[in-house]
Design a protein around this motif. Structure first.
Motif, PDB file in Angstrom:
ATOM      1  N   GLN A 176       0.791  -1.219   0.000  1.00  0.00           N
ATOM      2  CA  GLN A 176       0.000   0.000   0.000  1.00  0.00           C
ATOM      3  C   GLN A 176       0.825   1.271   0.000  1.00  0.00           C
ATOM      4  N   SER A 179      -5.061  -0.836 -10.348  1.00  0.00           N
ATOM      5  CA  SER A 179      -5.470   0.040  -9.253  1.00  0.00           C
ATOM      6  C   SER A 179      -4.662   1.328  -9.264  1.00  0.00           C
ATOM      7  N   GLN A 198      -4.034   4.972  -6.510  1.00  0.00           N
ATOM      8  CA  GLN A 198      -4.381   5.696  -5.308  1.00  0.00           C
ATOM      9  C   GLN A 198      -3.700   7.064  -5.343  1.00  0.00           C
ATOM     10  N   TYR A 217      -8.967   5.858  -3.666  1.00  0.00           N
ATOM     11  CA  TYR A 217      -8.596   4.576  -4.271  1.00  0.00           C
ATOM     12  C   TYR A 217      -9.538   4.271  -5.437  1.00  0.00           C
TER      13      TYR A 217
END
Length: 307
Positions: free
Chosen positions: A19, A90, A92, A123
């Motif tokens: 993360q 993804s 973020q 996100y």
């Protein structure tokens, strides 16, 4: 192509499970890992960093950030970061504001600071239909998902003219950015990240040559602890080169210099020296540009190093 995509996805999933984006040049931007670093310099650094990871993969991870911090008065300091991290499928982005309080234990030797950070994150996960595995899998969906979360961080930082060491925790609230998928898949939580960092600067020849060994330790739940061991060699406080060994079988080489206009430029190249990913990637590039902005408030006490 799909085989390469899923190999890449497994690695990107591992990176996403960590993360917090990885940066090799932690010595250039210590506030990225520890909010207590804010205001610890004798100037106010404005830093631009970008990292293109795993070249050779289509849609490989890309991290970019802006950061700034400086003293407000003789004890308090503020800092901020704007971070963007894309790891296909993804992405973020987050804004973090930091506050640090500095206590001089000895004006000529040691200071200690305590820092707090507040983070607002966005996100998004979006698979391309052609990249999804065949059949129905609750872990994958062609429908994009996005969410906004908040979290916090804290840290402590001891520093002097020739050393520093600190400890910090990010994602203190472990906020969740998705609901349970079902069939055994749990919530996607921002697990706590623990960081330890330390460095010492040695004067090896007069005042022209210096040596700086340092270490960064990263720990997250259910993930193996990762160590970065670095060694930087300085000449005239304005030119340096270094090497970093990362415990997950990665090696990095770094070079940097300081211009007469207080502009710092640094470049690093990372490459895996073991593991399956080695045959698919040609390395990672990281570039940082920082400006040392003079500040009367930041010159109130000792500072580690000149940049």
């Amino acid at each position: 192509m799909k085989k390469l995509f899923f190999i890449f996805f497994l690695f990107s999933f591992f990176a996403y499970s960590q993360q917090d984006p990885l940066l090799t040049q932690y010595s250039v931007n210590g506030m990225y890992y520890n909010p207590a670093v804010a205001g610890s310099k004798a100037y106010s650094p404005f830093v631009i960093q970008t990292r293109q990871q795993w070249l050779g993969f289509e849609g490989a991870p890309l991290t970019s950030l802006l950061s700034y911090h400086g003293a407000v008065n003789n004890r308090s300091a503020l800092g901020g970061m704007l971070v963007f991290d894309k790891t296909t499928p993804s992405m973020q982005g987050y804004l973090q504001l930091n506050y640090a309080y500095h206590i001089p234990l000895d004006y000529d030797k040691v200071n200690v600071s305590f820092g707090l950070g507040a983070k607002l994150s966005y996100y998004r996960v979006d698979f391309e239909p052609d990249d999804l595995p065949p059949g129905i899998d609750p872990a994958f969906s062609s429908q994009a998902f996005a969410n906004i979360t908040g979290d916090a961080s804290s840290g402590v930082y001891f520093y002097g003219r020739n050393f520093y060491f600190g400890y910090s925790i990010n994602n203190l609230l472990e906020s969740s950015f998705n609901q349970k998928v079902g069939y055994g898949f749990g919530s996607n939580n921002n697990y706590k990240h623990q960081y330890g960092m330390a460095a010492y600067r040695f004067n090896i020849i007069d005042n022209d040559y210096h040596l700086e060994p340092s270490v960064l330790i990263r720990k997250m739940r259910n993930i193996e602890t990762i160590y970065d061991f670095s060694l930087r060699f300085y000449y005239l406080k304005s030119n340096w080169t270094g090497v970093t060994y990362r415990s997950n079988n990665a090696l990095a080489f770094t070079v940097g210099f300081l211009t007469k206009n207080n502009l710092n430029i640094a470049y690093s190249y990372d490459h895996y020296i073991g593991g399956e990913i080695t045959q698919y990637t040609i390395g990672t590039h990281e570039l940082s540009i920082s400006i040392n902005i003079p500040s009367a408030s930041s010159q109130r006490h000792i500072s580690f190093w000149g940049y």
